[in-house]
Design a protein around this motif. Structure first.
Motif, PDB file in Angstrom:
ATOM      1  N   ALA A  94      13.823  18.275   1.654  1.00 13.32           N
ATOM      2  CA  ALA A  94      14.240  16.868   1.621  1.00 13.32           C
ATOM      3  C   ALA A  94      13.449  16.018   2.605  1.00 13.32           C
ATOM      4  CB  ALA A  94      15.731  16.763   1.932  1.00 13.32           C
ATOM      5  N   LEU A  95      12.879  16.633   3.649  1.00  9.77           N
ATOM      6  CA  LEU A  95      12.143  15.883   4.667  1.00  9.77           C
ATOM      7  C   LEU A  95      10.826  15.321   4.138  1.00  9.77           C
ATOM      8  CD1 LEU A  95      11.626  14.987   7.625  1.00  9.77           C
ATOM      9  CD2 LEU A  95      10.585  17.241   7.981  1.00  9.77           C
ATOM     10  N   TYR A  96      10.085  16.096   3.376  1.00 10.20           N
ATOM     11  CA  TYR A  96       8.754  15.672   2.951  1.00 10.20           C
ATOM     12  C   TYR A  96       8.774  14.390   2.110  1.00 10.20           C
ATOM     13  CZ  TYR A  96       7.659  20.274   4.741  1.00 10.20           C
ATOM     14  OH  TYR A  96       7.544  21.367   5.549  1.00 10.20           O
ATOM     15  N   PRO A  97       9.664  14.244   1.135  1.00  6.20           N
ATOM     16  CA  PRO A  97       9.725  12.952   0.418  1.00  6.20           C
ATOM     17  C   PRO A  97      10.132  11.781   1.312  1.00  6.20           C
ATOM     18  CG  PRO A  97      10.792  14.663  -0.868  1.00  6.20           C
ATOM     19  CD  PRO A  97      10.492  15.249   0.484  1.00  6.20           C
ATOM     20  N   VAL A  98      10.960  12.043   2.318  1.00  6.47           N
ATOM     21  CA  VAL A  98      11.350  10.978   3.259  1.00  6.47           C
ATOM     22  C   VAL A  98      10.110  10.465   3.989  1.00  6.47           C
ATOM     23  CG1 VAL A  98      12.578  10.544   5.425  1.00  6.47           C
ATOM     24  CG2 VAL A  98      13.729  11.718   3.559  1.00  6.47           C
ATOM     25  N   LEU A  99       9.243  11.390   4.413  1.00  9.06           N
ATOM     26  CA  LEU A  99       8.039  10.993   5.150  1.00  9.06           C
ATOM     27  C   LEU A  99       6.991  10.334   4.249  1.00  9.06           C
ATOM     28  CD1 LEU A  99       7.692  14.142   7.388  1.00  9.06           C
ATOM     29  CD2 LEU A  99       8.435  11.867   8.096  1.00  9.06           C
ATOM     30  N   ALA A 100       6.969  10.687   2.984  1.00  9.00           N
ATOM     31  CA  ALA A 100       5.961  10.151   2.064  1.00  9.00           C
ATOM     32  C   ALA A 100       6.416   8.895   1.333  1.00  9.00           C
ATOM     33  CB  ALA A 100       5.574  11.220   1.047  1.00  9.00           C
ATOM     34  N   ALA A 101       7.678   8.537   1.454  1.00 10.59           N
ATOM     35  CA  ALA A 101       8.207   7.405   0.694  1.00 10.59           C
ATOM     36  C   ALA A 101       7.584   6.077   1.086  1.00 10.59           C
ATOM     37  CB  ALA A 101       9.724   7.337   0.849  1.00 10.59           C
ATOM     38  N   CYS A 102       7.013   5.969   2.255  1.00 13.86           N
ATOM     39  CA  CYS A 102       6.418   4.710   2.711  1.00 13.86           C
ATOM     40  C   CYS A 102       4.974   4.544   2.268  1.00 13.86           C
ATOM     41  CB  CYS A 102       6.515   4.617   4.232  1.00 13.86           C
ATOM     42  SG  CYS A 102       8.222   4.545   4.790  1.00 13.86           S
ATOM     43  N   TRP A 103       4.464   5.456   1.485  1.00 14.75           N
ATOM     44  CA  TRP A 103       3.097   5.380   0.972  1.00 14.75           C
ATOM     45  C   TRP A 103       2.963   4.165   0.071  1.00 14.75           C
ATOM     46  CZ3 TRP A 103      -1.508   8.235   0.915  1.00 14.75           C
ATOM     47  CH2 TRP A 103      -2.389   7.933  -0.114  1.00 14.75           C
ATOM     48  N   THR A 104       1.942   3.379   0.313  1.00 11.34           N
ATOM     49  CA  THR A 104       1.572   2.305  -0.603  1.00 11.34           C
ATOM     50  C   THR A 104       0.124   2.549  -0.990  1.00 11.34           C
ATOM     51  OG1 THR A 104       1.011   0.886   1.271  1.00 11.34           O
ATOM     52  CG2 THR A 104       3.174   0.580   0.290  1.00 11.34           C
ATOM     53  N   ALA A 105      -0.101   2.649  -2.276  1.00 15.17           N
ATOM     54  CA  ALA A 105      -1.441   2.964  -2.764  1.00 15.17           C
ATOM     55  C   ALA A 105      -2.364   1.771  -2.582  1.00 15.17           C
ATOM     56  CB  ALA A 105      -1.379   3.345  -4.234  1.00 15.17           C
ATOM     57  N   PRO A 106      -3.487   1.984  -1.925  1.00 19.47           N
ATOM     58  CA  PRO A 106      -4.473   0.911  -1.817  1.00 19.47           C
ATOM     59  C   PRO A 106      -5.000   0.553  -3.202  1.00 19.47           C
ATOM     60  CG  PRO A 106      -4.939   2.685  -0.264  1.00 19.47           C
ATOM     61  CD  PRO A 106      -3.877   3.171  -1.184  1.00 19.47           C
ATOM     62  N   ALA A 107      -5.352  -0.707  -3.384  1.00 21.12           N
ATOM     63  CA  ALA A 107      -5.790  -1.180  -4.692  1.00 21.12           C
ATOM     64  C   ALA A 107      -7.015  -0.437  -5.210  1.00 21.12           C
ATOM     65  CB  ALA A 107      -6.073  -2.675  -4.627  1.00 21.12           C
ATOM     66  N   ASP A 108      -7.959  -0.115  -4.336  1.00 22.74           N
ATOM     67  CA  ASP A 108      -9.197   0.521  -4.794  1.00 22.74           C
ATOM     68  C   ASP A 108      -9.223   2.023  -4.526  1.00 22.74           C
ATOM     69  OD1 ASP A 108      -9.198   0.106  -2.095  1.00 22.74           O
ATOM     70  OD2 ASP A 108     -11.275  -0.570  -1.975  1.00 22.74           O
ATOM     71  N   ALA A 109      -8.048   2.639  -4.383  1.00 22.02           N
ATOM     72  CA  ALA A 109      -7.996   4.084  -4.123  1.00 22.02           C
ATOM     73  C   ALA A 109      -8.004   4.840  -5.444  1.00 22.02           C
ATOM     74  CB  ALA A 109      -6.749   4.436  -3.334  1.00 22.02           C
ATOM     75  N   GLY A 110      -8.858   5.802  -5.536  1.00 19.47           N
ATOM     76  CA  GLY A 110      -8.902   6.669  -6.710  1.00 19.47           C
ATOM     77  C   GLY A 110      -8.103   7.928  -6.448  1.00 19.47           C
ATOM     78  N   ASP A 111      -8.389   8.954  -7.240  1.00 16.94           N
ATOM     79  CA  ASP A 111      -7.733  10.243  -7.056  1.00 16.94           C
ATOM     80  C   ASP A 111      -8.135  10.837  -5.717  1.00 16.94           C
ATOM     81  OD1 ASP A 111      -6.808   9.850  -9.581  1.00 16.94           O
ATOM     82  OD2 ASP A 111      -7.865  11.532 -10.490  1.00 16.94           O
ATOM     83  N   GLY A 112      -7.205  11.525  -5.107  1.00 20.93           N
ATOM     84  CA  GLY A 112      -7.535  12.173  -3.845  1.00 20.93           C
ATOM     85  C   GLY A 112      -6.383  12.962  -3.280  1.00 20.93           C
ATOM     86  N   GLU A 113      -6.690  13.752  -2.262  1.00 18.63           N
ATOM     87  CA  GLU A 113      -5.704  14.532  -1.526  1.00 18.63           C
ATOM     88  C   GLU A 113      -5.988  14.369  -0.044  1.00 18.63           C
ATOM     89  OE1 GLU A 113      -5.700  18.600  -2.803  1.00 18.63           O
ATOM     90  OE2 GLU A 113      -5.763  18.019  -4.909  1.00 18.63           O
ATOM     91  N   ILE A 114      -4.939  14.153   0.712  1.00 19.91           N
ATOM     92  CA  ILE A 114      -5.047  13.987   2.159  1.00 19.91           C
ATOM     93  C   ILE A 114      -4.012  14.902   2.806  1.00 19.91           C
ATOM     94  CG2 ILE A 114      -4.798  12.373   4.088  1.00 19.91           C
ATOM     95  CD1 ILE A 114      -7.143  11.711   2.280  1.00 19.91           C
TER      96      ILE A 114
END
Length: 157
Positions: free
Chosen positions: A61-81
């Motif tokens: 349950a913790l991981y989605p809480v930490l990732a929920a604030c992600w906002t995709a940049p307009a010019d971001a393509g596929d990727g993994e970080i």
């Protein structure tokens, strides 16, 4: 005399003083050296996603809480970080989160955009809403959180 009434044997103390690598502990189990670093807690999330309601009480349950604030940049393509950081008992970040892996590695501009988005997400979502029990379990332990961004798959679906 140790707390709990246990006595450390003179043989154990003599072996330790001699600098021998393997000695017995007070409970009789072999001592194999200094403690190792804590095991890294690993999680993978697809982003963006909705913010979960309530307080996280498990690692899942913790991981989605930490990732929920992600906002995709307009010019971001596929990727993994992959980011690495630690949390305190109250869910706040210890130190500065770091990016340990970025793909696409061949396109440094795209990797930088996605890396910045991942670090911003962690800053915005902390302190995380976690239970005291989860806070005690994860406090100070390294967390490796992998963000997967695949807008091209979503458009085709």
């Amino acid at each position: 005399m140790r707390p709990g009434g246990r006595r450390v044997g003179t043989t154990v103390a003599a072996l330790a003083a001699a600098g021998l690598g393997v000695v017995a502990s007070a409970q009789g189990a072999p001592f194999t050296g200094p403690p190792t670093l804590p095991e890294t807690l690993r999680g993978t999330v697809r982003v963006p996603q909705d913010r979960p309601a309530g307080t996280a009480n498990t690692l899942r349950a913790l991981y989605p809480v930490l990732a929920a604030c992600w906002t995709a940049p307009a010019d971001a393509g596929d990727g993994e970080i992959t980011t690495r950081f630690s949390l305190r008992r109250d869910g706040s970040v210890i130190g500065t989160p770091r990016v340990t892996y970025a793909r696409p590695a061949s396109n440094t501009h795209a990797a930088r955009i996605l890396s910045d988005a991942a670090l911003r997400a962690i800053r915005r979502c902390t302190p995380a809403r976690i239970t005291p029990a989860l806070g005690a379990a994860i406090a100070g332990r390294p967390i490796a959180l992998r963000f997967i961004h695949r807008p091209s798959q979503r458009q085709g679906a």
